[in-house]
Design a protein around this motif. Structure first.
Motif, short mmCIF file in Angstrom:
data_model
loop_
_atom_site.label_atom_id
_atom_site.label_comp_id
_atom_site.label_asym_id
_atom_site.label_seq_id
_atom_site.Cartn_x
_atom_site.Cartn_y
_atom_site.Cartn_z
N ILE A 1 0.86 -1.19 0.00
CA ILE A 1 0.00 0.00 0.00
C ILE A 1 0.89 1.24 0.00
N ARG A 2 0.60 2.17 -0.89
CA ARG A 2 1.36 3.41 -0.99
C ARG A 2 0.47 4.60 -0.65
N PHE A 3 1.06 5.56 0.05
CA PHE A 3 0.32 6.77 0.43
C PHE A 3 1.32 7.90 0.69
N ALA A 4 1.12 9.02 0.02
CA ALA A 4 1.93 10.22 0.22
C ALA A 4 3.43 9.93 0.19
N GLY A 5 3.84 9.02 -0.69
CA GLY A 5 5.26 8.67 -0.80
C GLY A 5 5.69 7.55 0.13
N TRP A 6 4.85 7.22 1.09
CA TRP A 6 5.15 6.13 2.03
C TRP A 6 4.71 4.80 1.43
N THR A 7 5.28 3.70 1.94
CA THR A 7 4.90 2.37 1.50
C THR A 7 4.76 1.44 2.71
N LEU A 8 3.64 0.72 2.75
CA LEU A 8 3.45 -0.29 3.78
C LEU A 8 3.36 -1.65 3.10
N ASP A 9 4.29 -2.53 3.43
CA ASP A 9 4.31 -3.89 2.89
C ASP A 9 3.59 -4.78 3.90
N LEU A 10 2.38 -5.22 3.53
CA LEU A 10 1.58 -6.03 4.45
C LEU A 10 2.18 -7.41 4.66
N ARG A 11 2.86 -7.92 3.64
CA ARG A 11 3.44 -9.26 3.77
C ARG A 11 4.59 -9.24 4.78
N ARG A 12 5.45 -8.26 4.66
CA ARG A 12 6.60 -8.18 5.55
C ARG A 12 6.34 -7.33 6.79
N ARG A 13 5.18 -6.66 6.79
CA ARG A 13 4.85 -5.76 7.90
C ARG A 13 5.95 -4.69 8.05
N GLU A 14 6.33 -4.11 6.92
CA GLU A 14 7.39 -3.12 6.90
C GLU A 14 6.86 -1.79 6.37
N LEU A 15 7.26 -0.72 7.03
CA LEU A 15 6.89 0.63 6.63
C LEU A 15 8.13 1.35 6.12
N THR A 16 8.00 2.00 4.95
CA THR A 16 9.11 2.72 4.34
C THR A 16 8.70 4.17 4.11
N ASP A 17 9.57 5.11 4.50
CA ASP A 17 9.23 6.52 4.34
C ASP A 17 9.54 6.99 2.90
N PRO A 18 9.18 8.23 2.55
CA PRO A 18 9.37 8.70 1.17
C PRO A 18 10.81 8.67 0.68
N SER A 19 11.78 8.68 1.59
CA SER A 19 13.19 8.63 1.18
C SER A 19 13.66 7.20 0.93
N GLY A 20 12.80 6.23 1.25
CA GLY A 20 13.16 4.83 1.08
C GLY A 20 13.70 4.17 2.33
#
Length: 254
Positions: free
Chosen positions: A154-173
């Motif tokens: 799921i992507r939002f405002a440059g952020w990414t949430l990976d539901l499989r890995r339960r990982e959150l990534t900010d806009p800078s990666g």
């Protein structure tokens, strides 16, 4: 004839960190009697040693411990200290239940605020403890559970949430460490973008592991999530006075 059991069929692994021998024995017997695989230690140093030898699905931390307190240990775990075992949920996301003789609201809020998933005040009944443990574990994710096999991002405002890995990534990666409860709350927001969600409904949607359900509990959890979202928090999650919260960003599923 030997039967190979799927690891996902095995009982959850629980580590108790409690310095009082009598309470430690009581907790261990109660949990083992319900079928869980249980180990117990008496200090923070022993906890780190135990975690280095084998992974766990749940930690039960006493607040008052010799040396590093349960609060200190919880903060260290949520801060990413300690190593994770291969193919296991990261230690920083391991569910934590804090146990303490101090049951006042400010103590519970403080425990939840630093990243605990639930807080149990002594004395407590065995059935209450087991119910809270099962509730926390229902929201836990193991490598063998269905959620780990989902390939959904799921992507939002440059952020990414990976539901499989339960990982959150900010806009800078960069990866942003979030607890299991914070992940569940964010996923609930992302499932209901641009909609005002009442506090009690938000608790229901996220099936949050906060056992002490109250407006204050969800406010603490939202505050924790906002801190993880940093400068973007106010433009993503807004408080609707008297009603609840709304996630305002556009959401894209990949």
């Amino acid at each position: 004839m030997t039967t190979n059991m799927n690891p996902s069929d095995l009982p959850a692994r629980i580590l108790i960190v409690e310095d009082d021998p009598g309470m430690r024995t009581l907790l261990q017997r109660t949990l083992q009697g319900d079928g869980f695989r249980v180990r117990s230690v008496g200090s923070g140093d022993e906890m780190w040693d135990a975690l280095s030898t084998a992974p766990v699905d749940l930690l039960i931390l006493d607040v008052m411990l010799p040396g590093a307190s349960g609060i200190d240990l919880c903060r260290a775990i949520r801060g990413g200290q300690g190593t994770s075992h291969p193919d296991e949920l990261p230690l920083s996301q391991t569910p934590i239940i804090m146990v303490s003789a101090r049951g006042e609201e400010r103590d519970r809020v403080h425990g939840l605020d630093i990243g605990a998933d639930d807080y149990v005040a002594k004395p407590f009944g065995q059935r209450e403890l087991l119910a809270r443990v099962r509730a926390v574990l229902r929201r836990g994710v193991t490598p063998q559970s269905p959620d780990r096999t989902r390939r959904e991002t799921i992507r939002f405002a440059g952020w990414t949430l990976d539901l499989r890995r339960r990982e959150l990534t900010d806009p800078s990666g960069a990866a942003v460490d979030i607890s299991g409860a914070e992940h569940d709350l964010l996923a609930s927001f992302l499932d209901n973008p641009q909609r005002v969600i009442a506090r009690d409904r938000l608790l229901e949607l996220s099936r949050t592991r906060l056992g002490d359900v109250s407006d204050r509990s969800i406010d603490v959890l939202v505050s924790r999530l906002r801190r993880k979202l940093g400068n973007d928090a106010d433009s993503l999650i807004r408080t609707v006075r008297g009603l609840g919260y709304i996630f305002v960003a556009e959401v894209e599923r990949v």
